[in-house]
Enzyme design. Structure first.
Site, PDB file in Angstrom:
ATOM      1  N   ILE A 638      15.314   3.452   1.383  1.00 39.13           N
ATOM      2  CA  ILE A 638      14.808   2.952   2.674  1.00 39.13           C
ATOM      3  C   ILE A 638      13.288   2.837   2.681  1.00 39.13           C
ATOM      4  CG2 ILE A 638      16.763   3.769   4.035  1.00 39.13           C
ATOM      5  CD1 ILE A 638      15.146   6.215   4.784  1.00 39.13           C
ATOM      6  N   GLY A 639      12.646   3.089   1.551  1.00 44.50           N
ATOM      7  CA  GLY A 639      11.201   2.948   1.501  1.00 44.50           C
ATOM      8  C   GLY A 639      10.626   3.438   0.197  1.00 44.50           C
ATOM      9  N   GLY A 641       6.753   4.451  -1.780  1.00 44.31           N
ATOM     10  CA  GLY A 641       5.338   4.736  -1.620  1.00 44.31           C
ATOM     11  C   GLY A 641       4.701   5.100  -2.926  1.00 44.31           C
ATOM     12  N   GLY A 642       3.420   5.491  -2.856  1.00 44.96           N
ATOM     13  CA  GLY A 642       2.697   5.797  -4.074  1.00 44.96           C
ATOM     14  C   GLY A 642       3.170   7.068  -4.749  1.00 44.96           C
ATOM     15  N   GLY A 644       6.428   8.509  -4.185  1.00 46.04           N
ATOM     16  CA  GLY A 644       7.861   8.653  -4.341  1.00 46.04           C
ATOM     17  C   GLY A 644       8.648   7.577  -3.615  1.00 46.04           C
ATOM     18  N   VAL A 646      12.018   6.927  -0.936  1.00 43.96           N
ATOM     19  CA  VAL A 646      12.753   7.613   0.125  1.00 43.96           C
ATOM     20  C   VAL A 646      14.161   7.034   0.223  1.00 43.96           C
ATOM     21  CG1 VAL A 646      12.777   8.245   2.564  1.00 43.96           C
ATOM     22  CG2 VAL A 646      10.591   7.988   1.360  1.00 43.96           C
ATOM     23  N   ASP A 761      -3.921  10.147   4.700  1.00 46.65           N
ATOM     24  CA  ASP A 761      -3.305   8.822   4.505  1.00 46.65           C
ATOM     25  C   ASP A 761      -2.568   8.406   5.778  1.00 46.65           C
ATOM     26  OD1 ASP A 761      -2.762   6.500   3.178  1.00 46.65           O
ATOM     27  OD2 ASP A 761      -1.036   7.286   2.082  1.00 46.65           O
TER      28      ASP A 761
END
Length: 926
Positions: A638-639, A641-642, A644, A646, A761
């Site tokens: 579902i997503g 990022g830098g 990891g 998700v 962040d």
């Protein structure tokens, strides 16, 4: 080519419609300046060497930080179009300079004496630069000048008397400088003047009598100076005067008796002086009044006789004077009123039920008078009300249940009255309230448990009443609570141990009740002075003046505490490191709730399964997560990022969790990563705030390392703003609430966690929304725990565009880094996209101070905001600008931002971080 420069100072008899009026804009004149620059017109003209020489000499003395004046060059002379083609210059047909408009050009320096050679100059706009020094006497040689605006600079010295020679002047703006000395005595010779604004300087002495000669004057601003003496009576004879602002000076004496003689006075503020006497009779029939501030003086008189009916009135503040008499029902006829404040007087009688007709009212403050009778049930119709302040009167009877209908209410103070009976449970519907004070009344019976629903509540004061029975355990849900006062009641039983989870709690007072047993393991209780705990039956615990608890009194067999932490750390074998546990999983559960389980009360079985996992069940949960995600298949992603990816996982218990699987390269023997990873876990395990994503546990394993969080249905704020349909569902109220939530969460991390946590962040990708669009801060992969007393240097982390500028050259982490990122995020929420262009246009907030919001500030996928929500958004907008200050010292703290978004903005608070513009625009918007 014909160009028309329009400057908005709108005056109208219907003062309730435009955005300038609604937001308290105080400029009321339309002026048209015709600028003609055509090659046909100047072909046969002769260039004035005096003008060119004056301009070039002036340029040579300036610091042109934005390189605007590169076109001002002698090498182009005597070209027939020069200097009429230069930046900011316009000429007439004879090639004489008639207009100079250097607004917001970043210029630094002084005005030289040769400037007086520009004899044909009609318009000179040099506001919002960094000009210093005095205004030269030679300004008086500009005999053709009609518009002179030098405001918002650093000019010092006195206003030169020579300005009074500018007989064609219609606009004179010198406000927001450091000018001192008197207003020139002969200022009245400017008989063409329509607008005179010299506010926010250090001017002293009396107001010149000659102002009475300015028959065309419509706007007179002289507020925020050090002027003394009385207001000249002749000002009342100015028949065109629509705006008179003399607030916050040292003025004495009576008001002019003929105020509003011309029948156009709309905006009148004289607050913060030492004026005396009764109101002029002319004000009683001044139906054009829109906004009035007379608070903080020594006025007297019968309030029902001295004030009449005002159909256009939007705001009136008569507080802190000596008015007497009863409130007239006529106040209920000012249907456009948004603010009615008559606090701190000698008003008697009851509250007129007709006040309930003021459905636009945001603020009602009648505190510190001598009012009697009951609180009218009709106040429940004021659904726009944000602040209701009736404390320090003699009101009696019950608190009306209808008050619970005021779902926009944020501040409620009914203290110091004679109110009786029970606290109505309907107050639990006030979900936006952050300040609730019912102290010093005669309230009795049980404290309603529904007050535990007030998740925004930061101050709760129920002291000095007759409340009985136990403190509701539901109070443990008051996650934003900072101050709790339950003293001087008849409360009994044990203080709920679940108060230990209220990490933000700062001040408590439970003295003089019938409480006993151990105090909660909460810092506010443990550092409380003995005066806040005394007068009970037997409190014990780790606090000054209390006996230590030898055992837990009154613990019954049917009670159990299942809110314990399950901590099992399993680290893959590393040479030289003791294998802490033999299982291959690590799950850390933070403290969720401590509560007593009574007969007939069972915890929801799903919550029990997730929270009470034993040390050997950790491996089982690990396997369930791997199985639920089919070994972290992309279908469950579902997503990304830098740090990891998700995944969404549904456990056999039907619990939905979000699992952030860390990139494997970060886990393979990287000791720096392991330290930061464990620091994050330790920090998140102690955080408990409704606007920070709930952390369930983590695993550090040779195959998969991941963190387990609460699953939030709406996903990231970024994904919603990028989706046309989803963004339209995110209306202005939801957006304001999202910004508030982020502010509250960051305030908690910075001010109520030890050591403080800096997220580093804060972006729209790291703000998650639940089903009700409540915001939660997530992704603490770059979070930094500040070491008190250390320098806290670090490598640059965060997302480009959100990172505070000082990190690029200092590498020092402070809470102000998050403040900057919050400012960017707040603008993004309002604008609907990353606000790169908007940030540039807002870095100088003076345009907003004038009420001129940038055209592209709002997300054009929604209808433009209006009314109360517009006022809230402008509050947030100004705070966001303050957060983006390039100097971190001048940014507010997140605690300040959180409180000011939620509470009434005061000048004192804003002065702390140099955001005077916010006070001008909001706090003194009338």
């Amino acid at each position: 080519m014909l160009m028309i420069l329009v400057r908005c100072y709108t005056i109208t008899s219907n003062m309730g419609a435009s955005i300038f009026e609604k937001l308290g804009s105080l400029s009321f004149l339309i002026m048209f300046v015709v600028l003609v620059s055509s090659s046909k017109c100047v072909a046969s003209a002769t260039v004035s060497t005096d003008e060119v020489g004056a301009l070039l000499q002036w340029k040579s003395s300036l610091q042109d930080t934005q390189s605007h004046l590169t076109s001002w060059s002698a090498q182009h002379f005597p070209n027939e179009t020069s200097p009429c083609t230069w930046f900011a210059i316009s000429c007439n047909t004879a090639k004489s300079v008639t207009t100079i408009n250097l607004t917001k050009s970043g210029l630094q320096g002084q005005i030289p004496q040769t400037f007086g050679n520009l004899r044909k100059l009609k318009v000179l706009y040099m506001f919002e630069n960094i000009f210093v020094g005095s205004i030269p006497l030679e300004i008086g040689k500009l005999a053709s000048l009609s518009n002179l605006s030098l405001h918002t600079n650093n000019f010092s010295g006195s206003i030169p008397d020579s300005i009074c020679d500018l007989r064609h002047l219609t606009l004179l703006e010198l406000y927001r400088n450091n000018l001192s000395g008197p207003i020139p005595e002969n200022i009245g010779s400017l008989k063409s003047l329509v607008v005179l604004n010299v506010c926010e300087n250090q001017l002293s002495g009396p107001i010149p009598m000659s102002i009475g000669n300015m028959s065309k004057l419509q706007v007179l601003y002289i507020r925020d100076n050090k002027l003394s003496g009385s207001i000249p009576q002749v000002i009342g004879d100015l028949m065109n005067l629509a705006v008179l602002r003399v607030a916050r000076n040292n003025l004495t004496g009576h008001l002019p008796q003929n105020l509003c003689k011309g029948g156009v006075l709309a905006n009148f503020t004289a607050n913060g002086n030492r004026l005396i006497g009764q109101m002029p009779k002319s004000l009683r029939n001044c139906t054009t009044l829109y906004r009035v501030r007379l608070d903080g003086n020594q006025f007297t008189g019968n309030i029902s006789e001295d004030f009449g009916e005002y159909p256009n009135l939007d705001y009136i503040n008569l507080s802190d004077n000596n008015f007497y008499g009863e409130l007239s029902e006529k106040w209920g006829k000012s249907l456009l009123l948004t603010d009615l404040e008559i606090a701190g007087n000698n008003i008697t009688g009851s509250i007129p039920p007709e006040i309930g007709n003021l459905t636009r009212l945001h603020l009602l403050n009648l505190s510190s008078n001598h009012l009697v009778g009951t609180i009218p049930m009709g106040l429940g119709k004021l659904t726009s009300l944000v602040r209701l302040v009736l404390n320090d009167n003699q009101l009696s009877g019950a608190i009306p249940q209808e008050i619970g209908s005021l779902t926009d209410l944020e501040f409620l103070d009914l203290s110091k009255n004679n109110l009786s009976q029970s606290i109505p449970s309907s107050l639990g519907n006030l979900v936006k309230v952050h300040h609730l004070n019912l102290s010093s009344n005669k309230l009795s019976h049980v404290t309603p448990s529904k007050l535990g629903q007030l998740k925004q509540l930061s101050v709760l004061d129920l002291s000095h009443n007759f409340l009985s029975e136990e403190i509701p355990t539901e109070f443990c849900n008051l996650e934003s609570l900072l101050t709790l006062n339950l003293s001087h009641n008849n409360l009994s039983g044990i203080v709920p141990q679940t108060f230990a989870d209220l990490r933000g709690l700062e001040l408590i007072d439970i003295s003089y009740n019938r409480l006993w047993g151990p105090i909660p393991e909460n810092k506010a209780f443990q550092v409380a002075p003995i005066e806040a705990l005394q007068g009970n039956q037997g409190l014990c615990g780790n606090a000054t003046g209390l006996q230590p608890c030898t055992k837990t009194p009154g613990k019954k067999k049917h009670s159990s505490n299942i809110g314990y932490k399950v901590v099992c750390l399993v680290i893959p074998p590393v040479v030289g490191v003791l294998i802490l546990f033999s299982c291959g999983i690590c799950i850390t559960y933070r403290r969720k709730k401590n509560f007593q389980k009574t007969d007939g009360e069972d915890m929801h079985p799903k919550e029990f399964e997730l929270r009470s996992m034993s040390i050997f069940e950790g491996k089982l949960l690990y396997e369930e997560i791997v199985k639920a995600t089919e070994d972290f298949d992309d279908a469950y992603c579902i997503g990304k990022g830098g740090t990891g990816t998700v995944y969404k996982a549904k456990l056999p218990s039907d619990d939905l969790v979000a699992v952030k699987k860390l990139h494997s390269t970060q886990c393979d023997g990287n000791r720096s990563f392991e330290k930061e990873f464990l620091n994050e876990v330790m920090a998140l395990a102690e955080i408990r705030h409704r606007n920070i994503v709930k952390f369930y546990g983590f695993c550090s394993h040779s195959r998969h390392s991941f963190l387990v969080y609460e699953y939030l249905e709406k996903g990231s704020l970024f994904s919603i703003l990028c989706n046309e349909e989803a963004a339209k569902e995110l209306d202005w109220s939801k957006r304001v609430n999202i910004i508030k939530g982020v502010a509250h969460g960051l305030s908690y991390m910075h001010s109520f966690v030890s050591p403080p946590i800096v997220h580093r962040d804060i972006t729209s990708k790291n703000i998650l929304l639940d089903a009700e669009y409540e915001a939660c801060i997530s992704d603490f992969g770059t979070a930094k725990l500040l070491e008190l007393g250390a320098s806290n240097w670090t490598a640059v982390a965060g997302t480009f565009g959100y990172v505070a500028p000082e990190l690029a050259y200092t590498l020092k982490v402070t809470e102000k880094c998050d403040v900057y990122s919050f400012g960017v995020l707040a603008l993004e929420v309002m604008n609907g996209k990353y606000p790169s262009d908007l940030i540039r246009s807002l870095l100088s907030p003076a345009a907003i101070r004038e009420g001129n919001l940038p055209e592209d500030v709002w997300d054009d996928r929604l209808e433009p905001p209006t009314g109360k929500i517009l006022e809230e958004l402008v509050t947030v907008l100004m705070l966001a600008v303050a957060c983006l200050h390039p100097n971190p010292q001048f940014r507010p703290t997140m605690y300040d931002v959180s409180q000011m978004i939620a509470m009434h903005i005061s000048q004192t608070d804003l002065d702390k971080y140099k955001a005077q513009s916010v006070f001008d625009y909001l706090g003194s918007r009338i």
